[in-house]
Design a protein around this motif. Sequence first.
Motif, short mmCIF file in Angstrom:
data_model
loop_
_atom_site.label_atom_id
_atom_site.label_comp_id
_atom_site.label_asym_id
_atom_site.label_seq_id
_atom_site.Cartn_x
_atom_site.Cartn_y
_atom_site.Cartn_z
N ILE A 85 3.05 -4.59 3.24
CA ILE A 85 4.17 -3.66 3.09
C ILE A 85 3.55 -2.28 2.85
O ILE A 85 2.72 -2.12 1.96
N VAL A 86 3.95 -1.31 3.66
CA VAL A 86 3.44 0.04 3.53
C VAL A 86 4.57 0.93 3.02
O VAL A 86 5.71 0.82 3.48
N MET A 87 4.24 1.80 2.06
CA MET A 87 5.23 2.69 1.49
C MET A 87 4.74 4.14 1.59
O MET A 87 3.64 4.46 1.15
N HIS A 88 5.58 4.99 2.20
CA HIS A 88 5.28 6.41 2.28
C HIS A 88 6.53 7.16 2.69
O HIS A 88 7.51 6.57 3.17
N GLY A 89 6.49 8.47 2.52
CA GLY A 89 7.60 9.33 2.90
C GLY A 89 7.58 9.62 4.39
O GLY A 89 6.60 9.35 5.09
N VAL A 148 0.85 -1.19 0.00
CA VAL A 148 0.00 0.00 0.00
C VAL A 148 0.89 1.23 0.00
O VAL A 148 1.70 1.42 0.90
N ARG A 149 0.72 2.05 -1.02
CA ARG A 149 1.51 3.29 -1.18
C ARG A 149 0.65 4.49 -0.82
O ARG A 149 -0.46 4.65 -1.33
N PHE A 150 1.18 5.31 0.07
CA PHE A 150 0.56 6.59 0.41
C PHE A 150 1.39 7.68 -0.23
O PHE A 150 2.57 7.83 0.09
N GLY A 151 0.78 8.45 -1.14
CA GLY A 151 1.49 9.50 -1.84
C GLY A 151 1.54 10.79 -1.04
O GLY A 151 0.93 10.92 0.02
N GLU A 152 2.26 11.74 -1.59
CA GLU A 152 2.47 13.02 -0.91
C GLU A 152 1.32 14.00 -1.12
O GLU A 152 1.02 14.81 -0.25
N LYS A 153 0.67 13.95 -2.28
CA LYS A 153 -0.23 15.02 -2.68
C LYS A 153 -1.63 14.93 -2.08
O LYS A 153 -2.21 15.93 -1.71
N TYR A 154 -2.19 13.73 -2.01
CA TYR A 154 -3.57 13.58 -1.58
C TYR A 154 -3.64 12.68 -0.36
O TYR A 154 -2.78 11.83 -0.15
N LYS A 155 -4.67 12.83 0.41
CA LYS A 155 -4.94 11.89 1.51
C LYS A 155 -5.67 10.70 0.89
O LYS A 155 -6.77 10.86 0.38
N GLN A 156 -5.08 9.55 0.93
CA GLN A 156 -5.69 8.37 0.33
C GLN A 156 -6.41 7.54 1.39
O GLN A 156 -5.86 6.59 1.93
N TRP A 157 -7.64 7.93 1.67
CA TRP A 157 -8.42 7.20 2.67
C TRP A 157 -8.65 5.78 2.20
O TRP A 157 -8.67 4.85 3.01
#
Length: 149
Positions: free
Chosen positions: A107-111, A81-90
């Motif tokens: 596996i979680v992916m984010h900054g 699961v990737r969480f991007g920088e620009k939007y909140k991905q509920w």
Amino acid sequence: MTLKIYLSGEIHTDWREQIITGAAGLDVAFDGPVTDHDASDDCGVAIMGAEEKEFWHDNKGANLNAIRTRHGLQNADIVVVRFGEKYKQWNAAFDAGYAAALGKSLIVMHGPEHQHPLKEVDAAALAVVEEPQQVVDILAYVLNGTLPG
């Protein structure tokens, strides 16, 4: 052993392609949501008919997409699961929780900027990474026991 990998989350960058390209030669099969934003939003009304109210338009699309998402998550060996920088991905957070409830390897992916708001999601994951290559390295290690480099 072919590992089935479900790639969930942010759809505005090429992270999926980076993982798929990087995993060439590994015994993996990838699945994921429809990443065409307009198609994903409008699938319900395109197939089941127009709605006057936006709520029902969105509801039809969400329910139709849920058929694909549930199937993909249930059949996956590993969920990324990737969480991007620009939007909140509920929806990404929901997918992560659903995968955890199913007992899937997550596996979680984010900054680093998302570390605090995603601390509970991270706690449910078996790995938390920032870059697509790290996911590829995890897959290579799980399948072959090899380390990068």
